[in-house]
Each structure stands twice: as C-alpha cells, then as structure tokens.
Design a protein around this motif. Structure first.
Motif, PDB file in Angstrom:
ATOM      1  N   LEU A 100     -15.335 -15.841   3.170  1.00 34.41           N
ATOM      2  CA  LEU A 100     -14.880 -15.118   4.362  1.00 34.41           C
ATOM      3  C   LEU A 100     -14.063 -16.026   5.278  1.00 34.41           C
ATOM      4  CD1 LEU A 100     -18.026 -13.021   5.269  1.00 34.41           C
ATOM      5  CD2 LEU A 100     -15.854 -12.187   4.372  1.00 34.41           C
ATOM      6  N   TYR A 101     -14.504 -17.271   5.411  1.00 33.81           N
ATOM      7  CA  TYR A 101     -13.774 -18.219   6.245  1.00 33.81           C
ATOM      8  C   TYR A 101     -12.382 -18.477   5.688  1.00 33.81           C
ATOM      9  CZ  TYR A 101     -12.396 -22.494   8.565  1.00 33.81           C
ATOM     10  OH  TYR A 101     -11.696 -23.426   9.262  1.00 33.81           O
ATOM     11  N   GLU A 102     -12.294 -18.686   4.373  1.00 34.98           N
ATOM     12  CA  GLU A 102     -10.987 -18.943   3.754  1.00 34.98           C
ATOM     13  C   GLU A 102     -10.065 -17.735   3.889  1.00 34.98           C
ATOM     14  OE1 GLU A 102     -11.321 -20.326  -0.253  1.00 34.98           O
ATOM     15  OE2 GLU A 102     -12.651 -21.973   0.316  1.00 34.98           O
ATOM     16  N   LEU A 103     -10.614 -16.550   3.682  1.00 30.28           N
ATOM     17  CA  LEU A 103      -9.805 -15.332   3.818  1.00 30.28           C
ATOM     18  C   LEU A 103      -9.348 -15.152   5.269  1.00 30.28           C
ATOM     19  CD1 LEU A 103      -8.662 -12.864   2.393  1.00 30.28           C
ATOM     20  CD2 LEU A 103     -10.824 -11.689   2.845  1.00 30.28           C
ATOM     21  N   ARG A 104     -10.251 -15.386   6.192  1.00 30.89           N
ATOM     22  CA  ARG A 104      -9.903 -15.270   7.618  1.00 30.89           C
ATOM     23  C   ARG A 104      -8.815 -16.277   7.988  1.00 30.89           C
ATOM     24  NH1 ARG A 104     -14.811 -15.527   9.822  1.00 30.89           N
ATOM     25  NH2 ARG A 104     -14.943 -13.269  10.070  1.00 30.89           N
ATOM     26  N   SER A 105      -8.949 -17.513   7.516  1.00 36.69           N
ATOM     27  CA  SER A 105      -7.943 -18.531   7.850  1.00 36.69           C
ATOM     28  C   SER A 105      -6.588 -18.209   7.220  1.00 36.69           C
ATOM     29  CB  SER A 105      -8.419 -19.921   7.447  1.00 36.69           C
ATOM     30  OG  SER A 105      -8.543 -20.003   6.050  1.00 36.69           O
ATOM     31  N   GLN A 106      -6.579 -17.619   6.022  1.00 39.27           N
ATOM     32  CA  GLN A 106      -5.304 -17.232   5.411  1.00 39.27           C
ATOM     33  C   GLN A 106      -4.621 -16.126   6.224  1.00 39.27           C
ATOM     34  OE1 GLN A 106      -5.598 -16.274   1.247  1.00 39.27           O
ATOM     35  NE2 GLN A 106      -6.657 -18.200   0.747  1.00 39.27           N
ATOM     36  N   ILE A 107      -5.409 -15.150   6.678  1.00 42.40           N
ATOM     37  CA  ILE A 107      -4.822 -14.070   7.484  1.00 42.40           C
ATOM     38  C   ILE A 107      -4.323 -14.615   8.811  1.00 42.40           C
ATOM     39  CG2 ILE A 107      -5.334 -11.910   8.690  1.00 42.40           C
ATOM     40  CD1 ILE A 107      -7.346 -11.309   6.433  1.00 42.40           C
ATOM     41  N   GLU A 108      -5.113 -15.516   9.418  1.00 40.49           N
ATOM     42  CA  GLU A 108      -4.694 -16.107  10.690  1.00 40.49           C
ATOM     43  C   GLU A 108      -3.436 -16.964  10.510  1.00 40.49           C
ATOM     44  OE1 GLU A 108      -8.148 -18.113  12.184  1.00 40.49           O
ATOM     45  OE2 GLU A 108      -9.032 -16.252  12.943  1.00 40.49           O
ATOM     46  N   ASN A 109      -3.311 -17.641   9.365  1.00 39.29           N
ATOM     47  CA  ASN A 109      -2.099 -18.419   9.091  1.00 39.29           C
ATOM     48  C   ASN A 109      -0.885 -17.516   8.964  1.00 39.29           C
ATOM     49  OD1 ASN A 109      -3.333 -20.890   9.210  1.00 39.29           O
ATOM     50  ND2 ASN A 109      -3.726 -21.002   7.001  1.00 39.29           N
ATOM     51  N   GLU A 110      -1.085 -16.309   8.428  1.00 38.59           N
ATOM     52  CA  GLU A 110       0.020 -15.348   8.356  1.00 38.59           C
ATOM     53  C   GLU A 110       0.484 -14.938   9.751  1.00 38.59           C
ATOM     54  OE1 GLU A 110       1.823 -13.879   5.820  1.00 38.59           O
ATOM     55  OE2 GLU A 110       0.906 -15.449   4.605  1.00 38.59           O
ATOM     56  N   LEU A 111      -0.438 -14.983  10.697  1.00 40.58           N
ATOM     57  CA  LEU A 111      -0.136 -14.505  12.047  1.00 40.58           C
ATOM     58  C   LEU A 111       0.171 -15.630  13.038  1.00 40.58           C
ATOM     59  CD1 LEU A 111      -2.874 -11.761  12.275  1.00 40.58           C
ATOM     60  CD2 LEU A 111      -0.438 -11.445  11.875  1.00 40.58           C
ATOM     61  N   THR A 112       0.310 -16.858  12.579  1.00 41.52           N
ATOM     62  CA  THR A 112       0.621 -17.953  13.502  1.00 41.52           C
ATOM     63  C   THR A 112       1.948 -17.766  14.235  1.00 41.52           C
ATOM     64  OG1 THR A 112       1.433 -19.251  11.630  1.00 41.52           O
ATOM     65  CG2 THR A 112      -0.786 -19.749  12.446  1.00 41.52           C
ATOM     66  N   THR A 137      -1.217 -10.525  -1.012  1.00 43.82           N
ATOM     67  CA  THR A 137      -2.428 -10.692  -1.820  1.00 43.82           C
ATOM     68  C   THR A 137      -3.011 -12.056  -1.479  1.00 43.82           C
ATOM     69  OG1 THR A 137      -1.468  -9.374  -3.581  1.00 43.82           O
ATOM     70  CG2 THR A 137      -3.342 -10.757  -4.146  1.00 43.82           C
ATOM     71  N   TYR A 138      -4.266 -12.061  -1.091  1.00 44.97           N
ATOM     72  CA  TYR A 138      -4.944 -13.291  -0.687  1.00 44.97           C
ATOM     73  C   TYR A 138      -5.852 -13.734  -1.831  1.00 44.97           C
ATOM     74  CZ  TYR A 138      -3.397 -11.648   3.851  1.00 44.97           C
ATOM     75  OH  TYR A 138      -2.633 -11.208   4.889  1.00 44.97           O
ATOM     76  N   THR A 139      -5.735 -15.005  -2.175  1.00 38.49           N
ATOM     77  CA  THR A 139      -6.538 -15.549  -3.273  1.00 38.49           C
ATOM     78  C   THR A 139      -7.604 -16.461  -2.685  1.00 38.49           C
ATOM     79  OG1 THR A 139      -4.599 -15.501  -4.688  1.00 38.49           O
ATOM     80  CG2 THR A 139      -6.473 -16.812  -5.445  1.00 38.49           C
ATOM     81  N   VAL A 140      -8.876 -16.109  -3.001  1.00 37.25           N
ATOM     82  CA  VAL A 140     -10.005 -16.907  -2.532  1.00 37.25           C
ATOM     83  C   VAL A 140     -10.950 -17.074  -3.718  1.00 37.25           C
ATOM     84  CG1 VAL A 140     -11.969 -17.000  -0.947  1.00 37.25           C
ATOM     85  CG2 VAL A 140      -9.804 -15.994  -0.197  1.00 37.25           C
ATOM     86  N   ILE A 148      -6.711  -4.097   4.469  1.00 32.62           N
ATOM     87  CA  ILE A 148      -6.105  -2.944   5.141  1.00 32.62           C
ATOM     88  C   ILE A 148      -6.484  -3.038   6.608  1.00 32.62           C
ATOM     89  CG2 ILE A 148      -6.090  -0.433   5.336  1.00 32.62           C
ATOM     90  CD1 ILE A 148      -6.804  -0.362   2.344  1.00 32.62           C
ATOM     91  N   VAL A 149      -5.487  -2.985   7.458  1.00 33.72           N
ATOM     92  CA  VAL A 149      -5.727  -3.080   8.895  1.00 33.72           C
ATOM     93  C   VAL A 149      -6.269  -1.746   9.381  1.00 33.72           C
ATOM     94  CG1 VAL A 149      -4.682  -3.473  11.152  1.00 33.72           C
ATOM     95  CG2 VAL A 149      -3.899  -4.778   9.178  1.00 33.72           C
ATOM     96  N   LYS A 150      -7.453  -1.801   9.983  1.00 36.63           N
ATOM     97  CA  LYS A 150      -8.079  -0.588  10.519  1.00 36.63           C
ATOM     98  C   LYS A 150      -7.840  -0.465  12.029  1.00 36.63           C
ATOM     99  CE  LYS A 150      -9.797   1.096   6.825  1.00 36.63           C
ATOM    100  NZ  LYS A 150      -9.373   2.368   6.311  1.00 36.63           N
ATOM    101  N   VAL A 162     -10.056  -5.644   9.890  1.00 36.50           N
ATOM    102  CA  VAL A 162      -9.517  -5.334   8.568  1.00 36.50           C
ATOM    103  C   VAL A 162     -10.645  -4.960   7.615  1.00 36.50           C
ATOM    104  CG1 VAL A 162      -7.500  -6.801   8.836  1.00 36.50           C
ATOM    105  CG2 VAL A 162      -9.547  -7.729   7.811  1.00 36.50           C
ATOM    106  N   GLU A 163     -10.241  -4.255   6.572  1.00 36.42           N
ATOM    107  CA  GLU A 163     -11.155  -3.907   5.499  1.00 36.42           C
ATOM    108  C   GLU A 163     -10.695  -4.645   4.249  1.00 36.42           C
ATOM    109  OE1 GLU A 163     -11.711   0.181   3.298  1.00 36.42           O
ATOM    110  OE2 GLU A 163     -12.536   0.254   5.347  1.00 36.42           O
ATOM    111  N   ILE A 164     -11.634  -5.278   3.570  1.00 36.95           N
ATOM    112  CA  ILE A 164     -11.296  -6.104   2.395  1.00 36.95           C
ATOM    113  C   ILE A 164     -11.411  -5.217   1.150  1.00 36.95           C
ATOM    114  CG2 ILE A 164     -11.866  -8.168   1.098  1.00 36.95           C
ATOM    115  CD1 ILE A 164     -13.433  -9.117   3.604  1.00 36.95           C
ATOM    116  N   ARG A 165     -10.402  -5.359   0.253  1.00 32.53           N
ATOM    117  CA  ARG A 165     -10.425  -4.647  -1.029  1.00 32.53           C
ATOM    118  C   ARG A 165     -10.052  -5.629  -2.128  1.00 32.53           C
ATOM    119  NH1 ARG A 165      -8.439   1.003   0.468  1.00 32.53           N
ATOM    120  NH2 ARG A 165     -10.134   1.576   1.882  1.00 32.53           N
ATOM    121  N   LEU A 166     -10.668  -5.468  -3.286  1.00 29.31           N
ATOM    122  CA  LEU A 166     -10.301  -6.309  -4.426  1.00 29.31           C
ATOM    123  C   LEU A 166      -8.940  -5.873  -4.955  1.00 29.31           C
ATOM    124  CD1 LEU A 166     -13.678  -6.500  -6.354  1.00 29.31           C
ATOM    125  CD2 LEU A 166     -12.458  -8.398  -5.296  1.00 29.31           C
ATOM    126  N   ALA A 167      -8.111  -6.827  -5.276  1.00 27.98           N
ATOM    127  CA  ALA A 167      -6.788  -6.496  -5.831  1.00 27.98           C
ATOM    128  C   ALA A 167      -6.935  -6.115  -7.278  1.00 27.98           C
ATOM    129  CB  ALA A 167      -5.863  -7.710  -5.676  1.00 27.98           C
TER     130      ALA A 167
END
Length: 168
Positions: A100-112, A137-140, A148-150, A162-167
């Motif tokens: 979850l931390y890695e996924l969160r940091s990847q999304i936050e990096n997209e929004l820097t 697509t986020y790889t963790v 998906i942004v809710k 956001v809601e997490i879904r498997l690719a």
C-alpha cells in the motif's frame, strides 16, 4: 374700594424696584451669554465628532476594501501544499502495508507537478488529474494494479480517494 399704596412716590421703593428690574435684565443677559457660549462649545464639539466619525467611516471603508482585495488575491494565490492518497478498498484486497505504501508513493509521484500550483488551476485541470491517475498501470511486488478515482477533495491539501483494481 381698595387702593394700591403709593410706594411709587417714595424714592427708596423706586430704587428698590428699579434695582430689581435692572438686576433681572442683567441676569437675563448673563444667562443668554452663558447659554450661548455653552451651546457654541457643544455645537463645535458635535461638529468635530461628526468630522472624526466621517473620517473613521472612510478609513473603515478603505480598510474593508483593501481586506477584500487581499482576500481575493490570497484566495487566488492559494496553492496545493500536500497530496494525500486514500484507498477505499484496501481491506478487501488484503494488501500488505508495504504494498500500500509503494502504491501510494507511486500515485503521489504522479501528482508531484500539482504541488505548489494554484488551486484554481488544479481545479480546472481535474479531468486531467483523473486521466493521469486512472490510465497508468502501477507495478507493486511484480503485480500490476489500476486505480479508479472515486473522490477528489481540493484545497491546500489535495485528497484523492481511489479504488484499487488488479490489472488484466
């Protein structure tokens, strides 16, 4: 018939009555003078207070307009200071805290690029934010995820739910 005593013929009584009349006249003039001077002081004091009130009202109006202009400018200059990402379905997927931390940091990096940007500009580019986050697509841990942004809350902190879904 009754007659008025002839005091008007005696000199002592004439002086007494004339003294009373002269005293009344002098007293009346003294009263008029004192009343006039007091009224003049009160009128000048009222005029000065009215001038002060007028100046203060003008100052208050100027300060209010300045404050309103500064508030509008500050509202326009407000910037996004922080980005926070929250997951709505992290319990259902049973991901580890590290994932979850890695996924969160990847999304936050997209929004820097959004950080320190004007809130109004970020609000206008909201659809672009949605597409930026959702189309990647986020790889963790060798697993691929889509999000998906809710919900999106925007102020000095950009909060994204956001809601997490498997690719596939």
């Amino acid at each position: 018939m009754m007659r008025i005593p002839p005091y008007y013929r005696q000199a002592g009584w004439q002086r007494f009555f004339s003294g009373i009349i002269i005293g009344m006249i002098i007293g009346w003039f003294f009263f008029i003078y004192q009343f006039g001077s007091i009224q003049e002081k009160l009128v000048t004091e009222i005029k000065m207070q009215q001038a002060i009130i007028k100046d203060q009202k003008r100052d208050i109006e100027v300060l209010r307009s300045d404050k309103d202009e500064l508030n509008k400018e500050n509202q326009k200059k407000l910037t996004v200071q922080e980005v926070k990402v929250y997951f709505k379905n992290d319990k259902e997927l049973k991901l580890s805290e590290l994932s979850l931390y890695e996924l969160r940091s990847q999304i936050e990096n997209e929004l820097t690029p959004v950080k320190n940007k004007n809130i109004e500009a970020v609000a206008n580019a909201r659809e672009l934010l949605y597409q930026t986050i959702q189309n990647k697509t986020y790889t963790v841990n060798e697993k691929r995820y889509h999000v998906i942004v809710k919900e999106l809350h925007l102020y000095t902190t950009l909060e994204i739910f956001v809601e997490i879904r498997l690719a596939d």
